[in-house]
Design a protein around this motif. Structure first.
Motif, PDB file in Angstrom:
ATOM      1  N   LYS A 208      -5.035   0.617   3.655  1.00  0.00           N
ATOM      2  CA  LYS A 208      -5.449  -0.416   2.703  1.00  0.00           C
ATOM      3  C   LYS A 208      -6.923  -0.269   2.328  1.00  0.00           C
ATOM      4  O   LYS A 208      -7.318  -0.554   1.198  1.00  0.00           O
ATOM      5  CB  LYS A 208      -5.190  -1.818   3.263  1.00  0.00           C
TER       6      LYS A 208
ATOM      7  N   PRO B 100      -6.246   3.069  -3.474  1.00  0.00           N
ATOM      8  CA  PRO B 100      -6.352   2.113  -4.587  1.00  0.00           C
ATOM      9  C   PRO B 100      -5.351   0.971  -4.394  1.00  0.00           C
ATOM     10  O   PRO B 100      -4.259   1.177  -3.837  1.00  0.00           O
ATOM     11  CB  PRO B 100      -6.009   2.961  -5.815  1.00  0.00           C
ATOM     12  N   ASP B 101      -5.703  -0.213  -4.874  1.00  0.00           N
ATOM     13  CA  ASP B 101      -4.866  -1.393  -4.652  1.00  0.00           C
ATOM     14  C   ASP B 101      -3.427  -1.190  -5.117  1.00  0.00           C
ATOM     15  O   ASP B 101      -2.477  -1.573  -4.415  1.00  0.00           O
ATOM     16  CB  ASP B 101      -5.455  -2.603  -5.386  1.00  0.00           C
ATOM     17  N   LYS B 102      -3.253  -0.605  -6.286  1.00  0.00           N
ATOM     18  CA  LYS B 102      -1.903  -0.456  -6.829  1.00  0.00           C
ATOM     19  C   LYS B 102      -1.070   0.542  -6.031  1.00  0.00           C
ATOM     20  O   LYS B 102       0.147   0.397  -5.918  1.00  0.00           O
ATOM     21  CB  LYS B 102      -1.959  -0.045  -8.312  1.00  0.00           C
ATOM     22  N   VAL B 103      -1.726   1.540  -5.478  1.00  0.00           N
ATOM     23  CA  VAL B 103      -1.007   2.509  -4.639  1.00  0.00           C
ATOM     24  C   VAL B 103      -0.548   1.842  -3.348  1.00  0.00           C
ATOM     25  O   VAL B 103       0.595   2.021  -2.915  1.00  0.00           O
ATOM     26  CB  VAL B 103      -1.904   3.732  -4.332  1.00  0.00           C
ATOM     27  N   TYR B 104      -1.438   1.044  -2.768  1.00  0.00           N
ATOM     28  CA  TYR B 104      -1.059   0.343  -1.536  1.00  0.00           C
ATOM     29  C   TYR B 104       0.054  -0.670  -1.817  1.00  0.00           C
ATOM     30  O   TYR B 104       0.995  -0.792  -1.034  1.00  0.00           O
ATOM     31  CB  TYR B 104      -2.270  -0.371  -0.941  1.00  0.00           C
ATOM     32  N   GLU B 105      -0.050  -1.357  -2.940  1.00  0.00           N
ATOM     33  CA  GLU B 105       1.002  -2.304  -3.323  1.00  0.00           C
ATOM     34  C   GLU B 105       2.344  -1.582  -3.462  1.00  0.00           C
ATOM     35  O   GLU B 105       3.391  -2.107  -3.041  1.00  0.00           O
ATOM     36  CB  GLU B 105       0.626  -2.977  -4.638  1.00  0.00           C
ATOM     37  N   LYS B 106       2.322  -0.403  -4.017  1.00  0.00           N
ATOM     38  CA  LYS B 106       3.552   0.380  -4.175  1.00  0.00           C
ATOM     39  C   LYS B 106       4.163   0.714  -2.824  1.00  0.00           C
ATOM     40  O   LYS B 106       5.396   0.674  -2.658  1.00  0.00           O
ATOM     41  CB  LYS B 106       3.243   1.666  -4.954  1.00  0.00           C
TER      42      LYS B 106
ATOM     43  N   LEU C 217       5.898  -2.412  -1.672  1.00  0.00           N
ATOM     44  CA  LEU C 217       7.128  -2.608  -2.437  1.00  0.00           C
ATOM     45  C   LEU C 217       8.237  -1.667  -1.963  1.00  0.00           C
ATOM     46  O   LEU C 217       9.399  -2.067  -1.831  1.00  0.00           O
ATOM     47  CB  LEU C 217       6.853  -2.389  -3.930  1.00  0.00           C
TER      48      LEU C 217
END
Length: 269
Positions: free
Chosen positions: A251, A255-261, A264
């Motif tokens: 984390k 990048p935030d979106k990569v971690y969010e992925k 998910l």
């Protein structure tokens, strides 16, 4: 010096009981708390005192009782807490207030109650039990993550405020461990026809499976014991499976979106 005196909130079961039992075996004088000691007539691992973290009067009474008996209080372990799951949109607000009262406001009240004694002694250690979940917003566990994340930030702030008094403050952040937390957790109901019905039900199964297959809570007790031995404990002390601890490193790096992925994909959302 005499044996260190330890107060553990939520000490009658789960992680709190494991910590208390371990520290008692190591020679500490341990007091655990529970809302109703009468529910544990055969409990003999260590002394239990009545304390409800949502009742400031009971907190003051319990802390005063321990200090009156022992003359000091060396370590507070803020462990009492409750779980909560549910879609943000569908979780009843009274349940949101309850989890914040228990997991966030409660520990603050207990810290306020013990700090005068610790300042008087010129020493003391406060260990707040947060969670690895408190470092990230997890789907359908957003309110739990929020309470533990908020407690972690309070830990960081208080640590600096009380340093000059010889009081140390830190947190230990467990991942998933086999305890009875699921039995006491509030689950927002899976509503027929809800927009979240399928995904929430699926995620709830995954959450419960993670707890059922979690580690032995003695690992948390060992970490707490190690922290007590340290002259200058770290601010954050995650404990759990390798991938859970590694997720915190990811984390901070991704990048935030990569971690969010990644989250998910983990929850198949």
């Amino acid at each position: 010096m005499d044996k260190k005196v330890v107060l553990i909130t939520g000490g009658s079961s789960g992680i709190g009981k494991s910590i208390g039992t371990f520290l008692t075996e190591k020679g500490f004088t341990v007091y655990g708390t529970t809302r109703n000691p009468k529910n544990y007539p055969n409990f003999d691992a260590f002394d239990l005192v009545q304390l409800d973290v949502k009742d400031v009067e009971s907190i003051q009474k319990a802390v005063s009782e321990v200090i009156a008996k022992e003359g000091r209080l060396d370590v507070l372990i803020n462990n009492a807490g409750v779980g909560i799951t549910g879609p943000i949109e569908e979780t009843p607000h009274e349940e949101i207030l309850n989890v914040f009262d228990t997991n966030f406001h409660g520990p603050i009240h207990v810290m306020k109650a013990v700090l005068p004694q610790m300042r008087k002694q010129g020493s003391g250690l406060i260990i707040n039990v947060t969670s690895i979940a408190g470092y990230m917003g997890l789907p359908y566990r957003g309110f739990y993550s929020a309470t533990k994340g908020a407690l972690g930030l309070i830990t960081e702030a208080l640590r600096m405020e009380v340093k000059e008094f010889g009081v140390k403050v830190t947190n230990v952040a467990p991942g998933d461990f086999v305890t009875n937390i699921a039995a006491g957790r509030y689950h927002a109901p899976v509503l027929d026809g809800s927009a979240y019905e399928d995904k929430y039900a699926q995620t709830l199964d995954a959450i419960n499976n993670d707890v059922d297959t979690g580690g032995n809570p003695i690992q948390v007790a060992e970490k707490v014991f190690a922290i007590i031995q340290q002259n200058n404990p770290k601010v954050h002390n995650p404990v759990g499976a390798f991938m859970q601890k590694f997720s915190l490193k990811l984390k901070s790096l991704l990048p935030d979106k990569v971690y969010e992925k990644l989250l998910l994909n983990h929850y198949k959302l």
